[in-house]
Write a protein that holds these residues in place. Structure first.
Motif, short mmCIF file in Angstrom:
data_model
loop_
_atom_site.label_atom_id
_atom_site.label_comp_id
_atom_site.label_asym_id
_atom_site.label_seq_id
_atom_site.Cartn_x
_atom_site.Cartn_y
_atom_site.Cartn_z
N ALA A 181 2.09 -10.58 -6.81
CA ALA A 181 0.91 -9.83 -7.23
C ALA A 181 0.33 -10.57 -8.43
CB ALA A 181 1.29 -8.40 -7.62
N TYR A 182 -0.94 -10.95 -8.33
CA TYR A 182 -1.58 -11.79 -9.33
C TYR A 182 -2.70 -11.00 -10.00
CZ TYR A 182 -4.42 -15.65 -11.17
OH TYR A 182 -5.15 -16.48 -11.98
N PHE A 183 -2.62 -10.81 -11.32
CA PHE A 183 -3.57 -9.99 -12.06
C PHE A 183 -4.43 -10.88 -12.95
CE2 PHE A 183 -0.17 -7.26 -10.83
CZ PHE A 183 -0.77 -6.05 -10.54
N SER A 184 -5.76 -10.83 -12.74
CA SER A 184 -6.64 -11.72 -13.49
C SER A 184 -8.00 -11.12 -13.79
CB SER A 184 -6.84 -13.02 -12.71
OG SER A 184 -7.45 -12.75 -11.45
N THR A 185 -8.30 -9.92 -13.32
CA THR A 185 -9.64 -9.36 -13.51
C THR A 185 -9.57 -8.00 -14.17
OG1 THR A 185 -9.64 -8.31 -11.31
CG2 THR A 185 -10.48 -10.57 -11.46
N GLY A 186 -10.69 -7.61 -14.80
CA GLY A 186 -10.80 -6.27 -15.36
C GLY A 186 -10.14 -6.14 -16.72
N ASN A 187 -10.51 -5.09 -17.43
CA ASN A 187 -9.94 -4.83 -18.74
C ASN A 187 -8.60 -4.13 -18.66
OD1 ASN A 187 -12.15 -5.94 -20.11
ND2 ASN A 187 -13.32 -4.05 -19.91
N SER A 188 -8.39 -3.37 -17.59
CA SER A 188 -7.14 -2.64 -17.41
C SER A 188 -6.46 -3.14 -16.14
CB SER A 188 -7.42 -1.13 -17.29
OG SER A 188 -6.22 -0.43 -17.05
N ARG A 189 -5.26 -3.64 -16.28
CA ARG A 189 -4.50 -4.19 -15.15
C ARG A 189 -3.21 -3.40 -15.01
NH1 ARG A 189 -5.36 -10.44 -17.24
NH2 ARG A 189 -7.65 -10.38 -17.18
N THR A 190 -3.08 -2.69 -13.90
CA THR A 190 -1.98 -1.75 -13.75
C THR A 190 -1.38 -1.83 -12.37
OG1 THR A 190 -3.09 -0.22 -15.26
CG2 THR A 190 -1.30 0.68 -13.93
N LEU A 191 -0.07 -1.79 -12.30
CA LEU A 191 0.66 -1.67 -11.04
C LEU A 191 1.61 -0.50 -11.20
CD1 LEU A 191 1.24 -2.94 -8.24
CD2 LEU A 191 3.05 -4.27 -9.34
N ARG A 192 1.41 0.53 -10.40
CA ARG A 192 2.16 1.78 -10.56
C ARG A 192 2.84 2.15 -9.25
NH1 ARG A 192 -0.79 7.53 -11.83
NH2 ARG A 192 1.06 8.86 -11.80
N THR A 193 4.13 2.37 -9.31
CA THR A 193 4.88 2.67 -8.09
C THR A 193 4.61 4.09 -7.61
OG1 THR A 193 6.85 3.61 -9.13
CG2 THR A 193 6.76 1.20 -8.92
N ALA A 194 4.96 4.32 -6.36
CA ALA A 194 5.03 5.69 -5.87
C ALA A 194 6.19 6.39 -6.57
CB ALA A 194 5.23 5.71 -4.36
N LYS A 195 6.26 7.70 -6.41
CA LYS A 195 7.31 8.46 -7.08
C LYS A 195 8.67 8.10 -6.50
CE LYS A 195 8.11 13.14 -8.77
NZ LYS A 195 7.68 14.56 -8.69
N MET A 196 9.67 7.99 -7.38
CA MET A 196 11.01 7.60 -6.96
C MET A 196 12.02 8.62 -7.46
SD MET A 196 10.94 3.53 -7.76
CE MET A 196 12.56 3.33 -7.02
N ASN A 197 13.04 8.87 -6.66
CA ASN A 197 14.13 9.76 -7.05
C ASN A 197 15.22 8.92 -7.70
OD1 ASN A 197 16.13 11.63 -7.36
ND2 ASN A 197 16.11 12.35 -5.25
N LEU A 198 15.35 9.03 -9.02
CA LEU A 198 16.32 8.22 -9.75
C LEU A 198 17.58 8.98 -10.12
CD1 LEU A 198 13.92 6.29 -12.16
CD2 LEU A 198 14.62 5.73 -9.83
N MET A 203 0.81 -1.22 0.00
CA MET A 203 0.00 0.00 0.00
C MET A 203 0.84 1.27 0.00
SD MET A 203 -3.06 -1.00 -0.30
CE MET A 203 -4.00 0.46 0.12
N SER A 204 2.00 1.25 0.64
CA SER A 204 2.82 2.46 0.72
C SER A 204 3.76 2.61 -0.47
CB SER A 204 3.64 2.45 2.02
OG SER A 204 4.54 1.36 2.02
N THR A 205 3.99 1.55 -1.22
CA THR A 205 4.96 1.60 -2.30
C THR A 205 4.33 1.74 -3.68
OG1 THR A 205 5.04 -0.82 -2.28
CG2 THR A 205 6.78 0.35 -1.10
N PHE A 206 3.02 1.54 -3.77
CA PHE A 206 2.36 1.63 -5.06
C PHE A 206 1.21 2.61 -5.01
CE2 PHE A 206 4.34 -2.57 -5.20
CZ PHE A 206 5.04 -2.46 -6.39
N GLN A 207 1.13 3.48 -6.02
CA GLN A 207 0.05 4.45 -6.10
C GLN A 207 -1.22 3.85 -6.69
OE1 GLN A 207 1.89 7.76 -8.30
NE2 GLN A 207 1.35 9.04 -6.58
#
Length: 315
Positions: A228-245, A205-209
């Protein structure tokens, strides 16, 4: 007398201006609350709108009058007169974008008759609703039904910002209807290092927006877990919190992005079901491809060097 969002100002005996703020507010324009405004906001409209989130919401019903917009019910703006949804003050100091799903008169149950004077505006205010700045304009042609992520500009990143969706003219209750659902604002934490092994259902919860179309599985997937297992919905997204690269202390060492991904557990897939891993700049205003399509099982290590950014995995 000049009325402010939470107070008023009037001339004083010395020839100047004296301002008086409502209880619980202070500042030059009485817009700073004594109790900190919330930083994380969600609204799914499953029931009546939250009184803690909305300062004004009129001209709507809760239901499926425009079909299923995001999931379940939504706020359907279909009544005569002004149609507006205005939030209370939100602390957006560490917020980079606002996400929501909107449908604008584009389904069989929503009026398709539209003109520019009926468009829906997304606006923000930093003075408790006295003045408003337009962020986006939504019309039937460009937003038939879409998940929208609108960047929050620097000027709107304050301890007391509110947003509103407004349609000033609708030509009657049966005309120019629209619906809103799945509103999300979330404070970001800028990471230098991000490690996530999905050891628990809440650890991410704290690492992904954004986390849509999937669940965290303790047993994993295809013999590897937890995952993390993705199997439902038309749009499947995993997005990180902002990172300083940015490079550490001026060194030339690149940032390493490493992950394991498996599609189908041996099932053959074509290019139409590939996934992309993308690096997002400017809260997603522009995207740079980091890793192209990958089929079946792949363990990937990718190097990248750049400014503060957000990664997302999307199918």
């Amino acid at each position: 007398e000049q009325r402010l969002g939470h107070g008023y100002c009037r001339p004083n005996s010395a020839g100047g201006i004296q301002c008086y703020c409502d209880s619980g507010y202070s500042g030059a324009n009485c817009s700073v609350p004594s109790t900190p405004a919330p930083t994380d906001v969600t609204e799914e409209f499953s029931n009546d709108p939250s009184k803690q989130l909305w300062s004004k919401i009129v001209g709507y019903t809760i239901g499926t009058g425009c079909g299923v917009v995001s999931s379940g019910k939504s706020a359907v703006f279909n009544k005569l007169g002004l149609r507006v949804a205005e939030t209370t003050d939100i602390n957006t100091t560490y917020t980079v974008d606002i996400s929501f799903t909107i449908i604008v008169g584009s389904s069989a149950t929503c009026s398709k008759s539209w003109s520019s004077g009926n468009n829906v505006l997304l606006q923000y205010s930093t003075d408790s609703g006295i003045t408003w700045i337009i962020l986006q304009v939504y019309d039937q042609n460009t937003y038939p039904a879409k998940r929208v992520t609108s960047p929050v500009p620097m000027a709107a990143q304050t301890a007391h910002t509110r947003f509103r969706w407004i349609q000033a003219s609708s030509s009657g209750s049966a005309n120019k209807q629209w619906a809103l659902d799945g509103i999300l604002l979330k404070k970001i934490v800028i990471f230098r290092t991000l490690v996530e092994n999905f050891q628990s259902s809440s650890s991410y919860m704290s690492t992904f927006q954004t986390y849509t179309g999937g669940v965290v599985s303790a047993t994993g997937y295809c013999g590897r877990g937890p995952a993390a297992y993705f199997s439902t919905g038309n749009s499947r997204t995993l997005r990180t919190a902002k990172m300083n690269l940015a490079s550490y202390s001026g060194s030339s060492t690149a940032v390493v992005v490493q992950f394991w991904l498996n599609m189908g557990c041996g099932t053959s897939y074509g290019a139409s079901t590939s996934y992309n891993v993308q690096l997002m700049y400017n809260a997603g205003v522009s995207d740079t491809l980091v890793k192209a399509a990958c089929f079946l099982s792949c363990t990937t290590t990718t190097q990248f060097r750049g400014p503060a950014s957000t990664f997302y995995w999307q199918e």
